[in-house]
Write an enzyme that holds these catalytic residues in place. Structure first.
Site, PDB file in Angstrom:
ATOM      1  N   TYR A  69       0.832  -1.198   0.000  1.00 18.03           N
ATOM      2  CA  TYR A  69       0.000   0.000   0.000  1.00 18.03           C
ATOM      3  C   TYR A  69       0.871   1.253   0.000  1.00 18.03           C
ATOM      4  O   TYR A  69       1.754   1.397   0.851  1.00 18.03           O
ATOM      5  CB  TYR A  69      -0.933   0.039   1.219  1.00 18.03           C
ATOM      6  CG  TYR A  69      -1.869   1.214   1.122  1.00 18.03           C
ATOM      7  CD1 TYR A  69      -2.961   1.159   0.275  1.00 18.03           C
ATOM      8  CD2 TYR A  69      -1.607   2.398   1.813  1.00 18.03           C
ATOM      9  CE1 TYR A  69      -3.797   2.255   0.133  1.00 18.03           C
ATOM     10  CE2 TYR A  69      -2.443   3.502   1.667  1.00 18.03           C
ATOM     11  CZ  TYR A  69      -3.541   3.422   0.826  1.00 18.03           C
ATOM     12  OH  TYR A  69      -4.356   4.516   0.670  1.00 18.03           O
ATOM     13  N   GLN A  83     -10.711   0.820   1.357  1.00 14.32           N
ATOM     14  CA  GLN A  83     -11.157  -0.061   0.276  1.00 14.32           C
ATOM     15  C   GLN A  83      -9.998  -0.792  -0.394  1.00 14.32           C
ATOM     16  O   GLN A  83     -10.162  -1.919  -0.875  1.00 14.32           O
ATOM     17  CB  GLN A  83     -12.025   0.705  -0.746  1.00 14.32           C
ATOM     18  CG  GLN A  83     -11.363   1.869  -1.449  1.00 14.32           C
ATOM     19  CD  GLN A  83     -11.509   3.194  -0.682  1.00 14.32           C
ATOM     20  OE1 GLN A  83     -11.677   3.206   0.544  1.00 14.32           O
ATOM     21  NE2 GLN A  83     -11.434   4.295  -1.385  1.00 14.32           N
ATOM     22  N   ASN A 116      -2.634   6.205   6.672  1.00 13.03           N
ATOM     23  CA  ASN A 116      -3.249   7.034   7.710  1.00 13.03           C
ATOM     24  C   ASN A 116      -4.005   6.136   8.693  1.00 13.03           C
ATOM     25  O   ASN A 116      -3.931   4.919   8.623  1.00 13.03           O
ATOM     26  CB  ASN A 116      -4.174   8.076   7.077  1.00 13.03           C
ATOM     27  CG  ASN A 116      -5.277   7.420   6.247  1.00 13.03           C
ATOM     28  OD1 ASN A 116      -5.597   6.250   6.422  1.00 13.03           O
ATOM     29  ND2 ASN A 116      -5.830   8.185   5.338  1.00 13.03           N
ATOM     30  N   SER A 144       4.007   9.352  11.509  1.00 11.06           N
ATOM     31  CA  SER A 144       5.459   9.226  11.657  1.00 11.06           C
ATOM     32  C   SER A 144       5.972  10.027  12.858  1.00 11.06           C
ATOM     33  O   SER A 144       5.309  10.944  13.338  1.00 11.06           O
ATOM     34  CB  SER A 144       6.104   9.725  10.370  1.00 11.06           C
ATOM     35  OG  SER A 144       7.400   9.232  10.242  1.00 11.06           O
ATOM     36  N   GLN A 185      10.749  15.698  10.041  1.00  8.56           N
ATOM     37  CA  GLN A 185       9.700  14.816  10.522  1.00  8.56           C
ATOM     38  C   GLN A 185       8.380  15.567  10.629  1.00  8.56           C
ATOM     39  O   GLN A 185       7.318  15.058  10.248  1.00  8.56           O
ATOM     40  CB  GLN A 185      10.088  14.274  11.905  1.00  8.56           C
ATOM     41  CG  GLN A 185       9.207  13.168  12.368  1.00  8.56           C
ATOM     42  CD  GLN A 185       9.171  12.036  11.370  1.00  8.56           C
ATOM     43  OE1 GLN A 185      10.192  11.529  10.937  1.00  8.56           O
ATOM     44  NE2 GLN A 185       7.991  11.671  10.941  1.00  8.56           N
ATOM     45  N   HIS A 188       5.763  15.935   7.728  1.00 11.77           N
ATOM     46  CA  HIS A 188       4.981  14.789   7.235  1.00 11.77           C
ATOM     47  C   HIS A 188       3.485  15.019   7.407  1.00 11.77           C
ATOM     48  O   HIS A 188       2.693  14.723   6.513  1.00 11.77           O
ATOM     49  CB  HIS A 188       5.375  13.509   7.961  1.00 11.77           C
ATOM     50  CG  HIS A 188       6.457  12.742   7.276  1.00 11.77           C
ATOM     51  ND1 HIS A 188       6.325  12.261   6.004  1.00 11.77           N
ATOM     52  CD2 HIS A 188       7.701  12.385   7.677  1.00 11.77           C
ATOM     53  CE1 HIS A 188       7.433  11.631   5.654  1.00 11.77           C
ATOM     54  NE2 HIS A 188       8.294  11.698   6.642  1.00 11.77           N
ATOM     55  N   GLU A 201       9.804   5.625  16.420  1.00 14.52           N
ATOM     56  CA  GLU A 201      10.001   5.053  15.085  1.00 14.52           C
ATOM     57  C   GLU A 201      11.441   5.350  14.619  1.00 14.52           C
ATOM     58  O   GLU A 201      12.173   4.458  14.241  1.00 14.52           O
ATOM     59  CB  GLU A 201       8.986   5.687  14.128  1.00 14.52           C
ATOM     60  CG  GLU A 201       9.075   5.158  12.709  1.00 14.52           C
ATOM     61  CD  GLU A 201       8.254   5.993  11.737  1.00 14.52           C
ATOM     62  OE1 GLU A 201       7.812   7.114  12.114  1.00 14.52           O
ATOM     63  OE2 GLU A 201       8.067   5.547  10.591  1.00 14.52           O
ATOM     64  N   HIS A 202      11.819   6.623  14.653  1.00 14.14           N
ATOM     65  CA  HIS A 202      13.183   7.038  14.303  1.00 14.14           C
ATOM     66  C   HIS A 202      13.858   7.595  15.550  1.00 14.14           C
ATOM     67  O   HIS A 202      13.267   8.403  16.268  1.00 14.14           O
ATOM     68  CB  HIS A 202      13.180   8.149  13.255  1.00 14.14           C
ATOM     69  CG  HIS A 202      12.443   7.809  12.005  1.00 14.14           C
ATOM     70  ND1 HIS A 202      11.134   8.168  11.799  1.00 14.14           N
ATOM     71  CD2 HIS A 202      12.837   7.137  10.896  1.00 14.14           C
ATOM     72  CE1 HIS A 202      10.750   7.733  10.604  1.00 14.14           C
ATOM     73  NE2 HIS A 202      11.760   7.103  10.035  1.00 14.14           N
ATOM     74  N   ASP A 227      15.340   7.651   5.064  1.00 18.51           N
ATOM     75  CA  ASP A 227      14.046   7.772   4.392  1.00 18.51           C
ATOM     76  C   ASP A 227      14.152   7.467   2.904  1.00 18.51           C
ATOM     77  O   ASP A 227      13.212   6.985   2.286  1.00 18.51           O
ATOM     78  CB  ASP A 227      13.489   9.197   4.551  1.00 18.51           C
ATOM     79  CG  ASP A 227      12.945   9.444   5.952  1.00 18.51           C
ATOM     80  OD1 ASP A 227      12.713   8.462   6.676  1.00 18.51           O
ATOM     81  OD2 ASP A 227      12.767  10.624   6.323  1.00 18.51           O
ATOM     82  N   GLU A 279       2.412 -36.741  28.651  1.00 19.19           N
ATOM     83  CA  GLU A 279       1.342 -35.851  28.175  1.00 19.19           C
ATOM     84  C   GLU A 279       0.092 -36.655  27.797  1.00 19.19           C
ATOM     85  O   GLU A 279      -0.855 -36.095  27.250  1.00 19.19           O
ATOM     86  CB  GLU A 279       1.835 -35.012  26.993  1.00 19.19           C
ATOM     87  CG  GLU A 279       2.810 -33.907  27.413  1.00 19.19           C
ATOM     88  CD  GLU A 279       3.058 -32.870  26.318  1.00 19.19           C
ATOM     89  OE1 GLU A 279       2.577 -33.048  25.184  1.00 19.19           O
ATOM     90  OE2 GLU A 279       3.725 -31.860  26.621  1.00 19.19           O
ATOM     91  N   HIS A 317       1.250 -40.404  19.846  1.00 17.97           N
ATOM     92  CA  HIS A 317       2.543 -39.753  19.618  1.00 17.97           C
ATOM     93  C   HIS A 317       3.672 -40.700  20.007  1.00 17.97           C
ATOM     94  O   HIS A 317       4.677 -40.813  19.319  1.00 17.97           O
ATOM     95  CB  HIS A 317       2.657 -38.473  20.452  1.00 17.97           C
ATOM     96  CG  HIS A 317       1.907 -37.303  19.887  1.00 17.97           C
ATOM     97  ND1 HIS A 317       0.536 -37.257  19.810  1.00 17.97           N
ATOM     98  CD2 HIS A 317       2.346 -36.128  19.364  1.00 17.97           C
ATOM     99  CE1 HIS A 317       0.157 -36.096  19.275  1.00 17.97           C
ATOM    100  NE2 HIS A 317       1.240 -35.393  18.990  1.00 17.97           N
TER     101      HIS A 317
END
Lengths: 428, 428
Positions: free
Chosen positions: B124, B186, B209, B233, B255, B258, B322-323, B356, B410, B415
Site C-alpha cells: 500500500y 477499500q 493514515n 510518523s 519529521q 509529514h 520510530e526514528h 528515508d 502428556e 505420539h
C-alpha cells in the site's frame, strides 16, 4: 478416512478447505470478556475462572514455593527426557541468533541490524486432558535465549485449582518469570490489558483452541503483537509405494489424537499404500486410549490419490499444512519444492512426534492455511531487528545529492534541507 | 515545542503517550467497507473511489502501456537518484538473506530452516500531496529479493484519476506485478478479499493514515498477515551540548512536515541546545513550503531536559520511537543501550532523510510505540522460515526414548506409538 481418487484441479481448492468457524460470534464473545477485564481487572478473572474452569481461586499467580516444589512431584525419568529436549531445542534455536553484518552500501554509509529482545512477553499453554509441558519448553526456551526480561505464562487450572507439576517444573527449568492460573479468552485479555495481578505484555505467543485464537487475533487491535493464529493441529503426509504403512498410520494417528477437529491428510500416487494405511489405522486405533477422539478426527480426514509426485507436492502447497511428512524415497528432492508448510519431516524416521517433543525444531506452528503467510515460533518471534546507520562526512557527500533530488520530487523540502544544511557546512 | 524541564519518572509515561484515536468507531467503518467489498467486489471499489477520491474510474488496474510510458515523464536526474537508492536498498536487504545452517542437535538428528517467499503480497502506497515513490522502492525491493511471485500495489488516484508517473516508474523499475488505483480502507479490503480485478493476497505491507492502519489491523481477523500497524510518523532526537542546533532543527522539521499529527521529540541534557534549537526551528520554518503542517506538528511536540545520558536513553526506550537520532559525541556507546526503536541514526551526518530515501535501511517502521513489539519492514517481512528435519536410524534410536517418555507423560499415546513402531522395526 474419506478416500478421493484423482480429483480434478477444480476440486483441489474445496479439498484444502478447513471447517470454518463463525468468526463474528467469537469476536463478540471476546469483546465482552475484554471489556470486563479492562473494567474490573482481577475480579473479572476470578469470575471467569469460576465460570469456565469451575474453580474458585484465591490467587491467580502461582506462589514461587509451589513452583520450586513441583520438582519433587515430577518423576526422574521424565526430567531426564525433558533435559534431552531442552538441550536440542536450545541448540537449534541458538543457531537462529543473527550475527551483526555491517554493510557499507556506499563509501561512508554503513548500515546494519541488531536484534533486541521484546522486554515482556506472554506465553499461553492450553489446558485440557494433557499437561502440555512440551509447549512450555517450545515457547519459553527461545524467549529466554532471545533475552526477554520477563516471561509471563498463563494456563488454565484443573478442577482442583491446580496446575500440573510437569508444567510448573518445565516453567521453572527454562526461566519463566511468573505462572498464572488463567485460561481461555480471559488469559489473553489479562496479558493484553494487565490487571492488579497480571502485568500487560507486548507480545502473546502460544497455541490454543478457537476461543484463544480469536482472542489473540483481537488482542492485536489493542496494540499487542502475536506469534500467529494457531488453531486445530494438522498433518499432511505424502507417501509413495515404498512407504511403511505402519509408520504412516502411526503418524496420522498421532495427529488425529490431538482433537476431534484435528486435520489429517494422506496424499499418495499409490492406491496400494492408501489401502494398506487404512488397514493399519484400524489395527492401531483399537489400542489407543484416545481412540474416540482420533476416530472422530479421521472421519473428517482425507486420503487422496494423485497421479504424479508433482501433483502431490502441488496439492500440499495449496493446502499449506502445519506439519508435512515426506515419506517417500525422493523426500530430499521433494523438500526443495515445498513452498507452504510449517515444519517438514523428511524420510521414514522423521516422525512428527520427534519435532513435537525433542528434535529441536519448534512445535508451535501455523495451522489452518496460515503457513502461507506465517512462520512458526522461533527466536525471531521474540526480537525486534532494529536498523542502525552511521554516515561519515564522505558518506553524506556521496549520498546527499540523491537524497536532495528525491526529497524535492516528493515535495518534502524539510527532508531535503536536512541534507542541504549538512552539505553546506561541510563546504565551509 | 513545549519545553519540559527535568520531569519526574512518574510524568514520563504521560509524556510518552501518543494522541489516542477512537478505535471502535474506525473499526465500525472498516467493517462496513469490508462487508460491501465482499458482497459487491469491483462495484464497491468504484463507488468508494468516486466517494472518497472524487473520481469516476473506468478501470482499477493500471494498463501495462501506461506503466511503461511513465518512464518518459520522469526527469533523468530523478531516475539517476532513484538508481542510487535502488542500489543501496538492494545491497542492504540482500545481506538479510539467511544462509541455511544444518544443525545436528543429536547424532543423526539434523534440523534446519529455509526461507520461502510469500507467494502473493500487497503493497500500500499512501496518496496525498507527495508522490511517495520512495515507499514503492522500500516495499517492493525486499519483496522481489525475497522471491515473491506476485507483488500487487494499491495507491489512491488523484482528482484526475491518475497515479503520479514517479510511482509508476518506480513500480515498473523494481518489478511490481500490477498497480491498482485504489486507496484507503477499500484498498486493504480489496487485497484482503479479492475482487474481479484485484487478487487477494496473503500479506499486506505499507504505511497509511489511521483508516488504512485500522483496516490493516482488521484484515488480520480475515486471515491476512500485515507488516505492522504503521501510523503517523515520529522522531526522537537525543542531542548533547556539542550537537549542531541547525542540524537538529532541520531533522525535527523533516519529521514535522509529514503531517500535523507527526510526533517530534527532542531530549537533551543541555538547556542551551534546547534553546538554540528553538531559535533555529523558527528560522528554518519560515522557508518551508509545508510550514503550516510542520508548525502544527511542532505544537504537539516536546523538548525535554533531563539530567543524565542514562535518563535520555531511558526516556527514549520508554517512548519507543520510530526514528531515533543520536546527535551526541557518545552516540556509538548510546546506541548499545537502545532497546526500543525502529531505526537508529548515529552521529551528526546520519540524518533521518538518509534512511528515508537512500542509505539502504528500510523506511517502513513501527510507529506509535509499536517499536516495542514490531520490527520495520525487511526481507523477513516477505518470507516464512520453514523448519526441516532429517532423522537417521541412529538418530531415532538416540532420541526415541525421550520422545516416548514425554509423550506418555502428556497422555498422548499415539505420539508415543509413532516412535515405538519405528524402534521395534529397527530391532528386527
Amino acid at each position: 478416512m474419506k478416500i478421493v481418487k484423482n480429483p480434478g484441479l477444480k476440486e483441489w481448492e474445496l479439498l484444502t478447505r478447513r471447517p470454518s468457524k463463525s468468526a463474528a460470534e467469537l469476536d463478540k464473545m471476546v469483546d465482552a470478556v475484554f471489556e470486563n477485564i479492562r473494567k474490573k481487572g482481577d475480579k473479572a478473572l476470578f469470575d471467569y475462572t469460576s465460570e469456565f474452569d469451575g474453580v474458585a481461586l484465591k490467587l491467580l499467580k502461582i506462589d514461587s514455593s509451589v513452583l520450586k516444589d513441583a520438582s519433587r512431584l515430577v518423576p526422574a525419568k521424565l526430567k531426564k527426557a525433558m533435559a534431552v529436549a531442552v538441550q536440542n531445542i536450545t541448540r537449534f534455536h541458538l543457531s537462529q541468533k543473527e550475527k551483526i553484518q555491517k554493510i557499507e552500501t556506499m563509501p561512508g554509509v554503513i548500515c546494519w541490524r541488531e536484534s533486541r529482545a521484546i522486554e515482556r512477553v506472554g506465553i499461553y499453554i492450553p489446558g485440557g486432558t494433557a499437561p502440555l509441558f512440551s509447549t512450555v519448553l517450545m515457547l519459553a526456551i527461545p524467549a529466554k535465549l532471545a533475552g526477554c526480561r520477563e516471561i509471563m505464562l498463563c494456563t488454565p487450572p484443573d478442577k482442583n485449582g491446580k496446575i500440573n507439576p510437569a508444567i510448573l517444573y518445565a516453567a521453572n527449568l527454562v526461566g519463566v518469570t511468573a505462572v498464572f492460573s488463567i485460561g481461555g479468552i480471559q488469559a489473553i485479555g489479562a496479558l493484553t490489558f494487565g490487571t492488579e495481578s497480571v502485568p500487560a505484555v507486548s507480545k502473546i505467543v502460544g497455541p490454543g483452541n478457537q476461543y484463544v485464537t480469536a482472542a489473540k487475533q483481537r488482542a492485536q487491535n489493542w496494540g499487542v503483537a502475536i506469534d500467529m493464529p494457531a488453531g486445530p493441529s494438522e498433518v499432511l503426509i505424502i507417501a509413495d509405494k515404498k512407504a511403511d504403512a505402519e509408520f504412516v498410520a502411526a503418524d496420522l494417528l498421532s495427529q488425529a489424537e490431538h482433537g476431534a477437529d484435528s486435520q489429517v491428510i494422506l496424499v499418495s500416487t499409490s492406491e496400494k499404500i492408501i489401502a494398506d494405511v487404512q488397514v493399519e489405522l484400524k489395527k492401531q486405533l483399537k489400542k489407543l486410549p484416545r481412540k474416540n477422539i482420533a476416530s472422530q478426527a479421521l472421519k473428517n480426514s482425507l486420503a487422496i490419490l494423485l497421479e504424479t509426485d508433482a501433483a502431490c507436492i502441488g496439492f500440499s502447497n495449496l493446502y499449506a499444512p502445519e506439519h508435512l511428512i515426506l515419506a517417500t524415497e525422493n523426500a530430499t528432492e521433494l523438500a526443495k519444492k515445498v513452498i507452504n508448510a510449517g515444519s517438514v519431516f523428511i524420510g521414514r524416521y522423521a516422525c512428527e512426534s520427534a519435532g513435537d517433543y525433542a528434535s529441536g525444531t519448534n512445535h508451535t506452528l501455523p495451522t489452518n492455511g496460515y503457513a502461507r503467510n506465517y512462520s512458526g515460533v522461533s527466536l525471531d518471534s521474540y526480537v525486534r531487528k532494529i536498523t542502525f546507520q552511521k554516515i561519515s562526512k564522505k558518506g553524506i557527500r556521496e549520498i546527499g545529492p540523491a537524497i536532495e533530488e528525491m526529497a524535492e520530487a516528493e515535495q518534502l523540502f524539510a527532508h531535503k534541507n536536512a541534507v542541504t544544511v549538512r552539505l553546506k557546512k561541510l563546504k565551509k
